[in-house]
Design an enzyme around this catalytic site. Structure first.
Site, PDB file in Angstrom:
ATOM      1  CG  HIS A 180      -1.619   1.281   1.468  1.00 49.70           C
ATOM      2  ND1 HIS A 180      -2.610   1.764   0.635  1.00 49.70           N
ATOM      3  CD2 HIS A 180      -1.444   2.219   2.439  1.00 49.70           C
ATOM      4  CE1 HIS A 180      -3.013   2.943   1.094  1.00 49.70           C
ATOM      5  NE2 HIS A 180      -2.333   3.237   2.178  1.00 49.70           N
ATOM      6  CG  HIS A 185       0.535   6.564   0.551  1.00 53.85           C
ATOM      7  ND1 HIS A 185      -0.390   7.593   0.605  1.00 53.85           N
ATOM      8  CD2 HIS A 185       0.032   5.580   1.331  1.00 53.85           C
ATOM      9  CE1 HIS A 185      -1.403   7.252   1.391  1.00 53.85           C
ATOM     10  NE2 HIS A 185      -1.182   6.020   1.842  1.00 53.85           N
ATOM     11  CD  GLU A 225      -4.576   6.338   3.014  1.00 59.18           C
ATOM     12  OE1 GLU A 225      -4.624   5.435   2.166  1.00 59.18           O
ATOM     13  OE2 GLU A 225      -3.567   6.566   3.703  1.00 59.18           O
ATOM     14  CB  SER A 244      -2.205   0.117  -2.670  1.00 59.22           C
ATOM     15  OG  SER A 244      -3.197   0.199  -1.661  1.00 59.22           O
TER      16      SER A 244
HETATM   17  N1  NLE Z   1      -7.050  -1.637   1.085  1.00 59.69           N
HETATM   18  C1  NLE Z   1      -5.720  -1.189   0.775  1.00 59.69           C
HETATM   19  C2  NLE Z   1      -4.950  -2.300   0.066  1.00 59.69           C
HETATM   20  O1  NLE Z   1      -5.368  -3.439   0.080  1.00 59.69           O
HETATM   21  O2  NLE Z   1      -3.910  -2.014  -0.503  1.00 59.69           O
HETATM   22  C3  NLE Z   1      -4.988  -0.694   2.011  1.00 59.69           C
HETATM   23  C4  NLE Z   1      -5.659   0.490   2.673  1.00 59.69           C
HETATM   24  C5  NLE Z   1      -4.897   1.097   3.837  1.00 59.69           C
HETATM   25  C6  NLE Z   1      -5.570   2.303   4.376  1.00 59.69           C
HETATM   26 FE   FE2 Z   2      -2.376   5.055   3.276  1.00 62.52          FE
END
Ligand code: NLE
Ligand code: FE2
Length: 316
Positions: A180, A185, A225, A244
């Site tokens: 993630h 990011h 996010e 992500s």
């Molecule tokens: N749901 C995201 C993932 O699976 O990459 C992570 C989120 C974190 C806030």
């Molecule tokens: Fe994050």
């Protein structure tokens, strides 16, 4: 990512805000969750090997000193497999569903040259980011208090976890993990306009009271996010949590979630790590429009800021 803040209790006198003047004064000791202690519903809860691995990686983060290189992790073949699965799926989805206009995800992505066969090291990514936008990465063992996480951004520091999601659920995890952070990011933070926006959010958090932190955390959650952005007639993934997760990205692309125009000054719904895919996405009409809204909101929190704080974060 920041943890959801507890709603400030009405009756209690608010504790005085401790404004950090440097990164060293940002508290990264207090971890609220998603660290090495897994809850019963975590897919790794019954996997002793996985749990020990988290403990080891979290301990490295806990003992990291500012200014020292971020320790490299020799990711196991199983961890590399998870990374490869995610990369392979996402690379098919990104061209159509990731935001790409000037200064956004698809422009920064090639800078990193990610290979499906190797999990990138935070130390290397931090070096690329520092050259691109002055942002650096600081390893962290789990979810920080929202105030501490946001304060870090004021010092152009992004707190990142380093452990891998459990191999049984590559498509989605509710928690931040290295996939993630690195995919969602890091590329965005290489863009100067985006990095500047995130920096402004951090600065706004420095003098915010608990109620303002709570709102700012939700603003961050629904944009950085989980935001989406309009490009031409389409809606594209903008938020790191959408970028992500190939499960979430497919969910977004399937058009089943509600789309709500972003208004950062209006009350925002409660955020939760437990709700699975977002049932509604907040839409930035364009990056520029969304960033202008966010910055205008942040400026309302800058007003009371002492000059030495402004100087410490580069506002003066
Ligand atoms: N749901 C995201 C993932 O699976 O990459 C992570 C989120 C974190 C806030
Ligand atoms: Fe994050």
């Amino acid at each position: 990512a920041p943890a959801p803040a507890a709603q400030p209790a009405e009756a209690q006198a608010p504790a005085p805000i401790k404004i950090p003047r440097s990164l060293a004064e940002v508290d990264n000791g207090q971890i609220l969750g998603f660290s090495a202690d897994l809850s019963e519903d975590h897919p790794g809860f019954h996997d002793a090997v996985y749990k020990q691995r988290r403990v080891d990686i979290c301990n490295l983060a806990r003992t990291h000193q500012i200014g020292q290189p971020i320790r490299r992790i020799a990711y196991t073949p199983e961890e590399v497999d998870v990374w490869r699965t995610v990369m392979t799926e996402l690379q098919q989805l990104f061209p159509q569903h990731a935001c790409k206009e000037v200064g956004r995800f698809l422009r920064c992505w090639p800078l990193f040259n990610f290979s499906p066969d190797e999990v990138p090291q935070l130390e290397d990514l931090s070096a690329v980011l520092q050259r691109a936008t002055g942002f650096q990465i600081r390893p962290v063992a789990g979810l920080l208090r929202p105030r501490d996480f946001l304060n870090g951004l004021a010092f152009r520091t992004f707190h990142s976890t380093q452990y891998m999601r459990h191999h049984s659920s590559p498509r989605y995890t509710p928690e931040p993990d290295v996939v993630h952070e690195v995919i969602g990011h890091v590329p965005m933070l290489a863009d100067p306009a985006y990095a500047d926006l995130v920096h402004q959010i951090g600065i706004a958090s420095l003098t915010a009271d608990d109620k303002q932190i709570w709102h700012l955390t939700k603003v961050y959650w629904y944009t950085v996010e989980f935001g989406v952005v309009r490009e031409g007639g389409d809606v594209k993934a903008f938020g790191a949590g959408v970028l992500s997760s190939f499960g979430e990205l497919q969910h977004m692309a399937a058009d089943r979630a509600e789309l709500v125009p972003l208004d950062v000054s209006a009350p925002l719904p409660k955020m939760s790590y437990k709700d699975g895919y977002q049932q509604r996405y907040f839409v930035l009409e364009s990056f520029e429009e969304g960033a202008a809204q966010l910055k205008a909101y942040c400026r309302t929190l800058h007003q009371e800021m002492p000059d030495e704080v402004r100087a410490a974060v580069g506002l003066l």
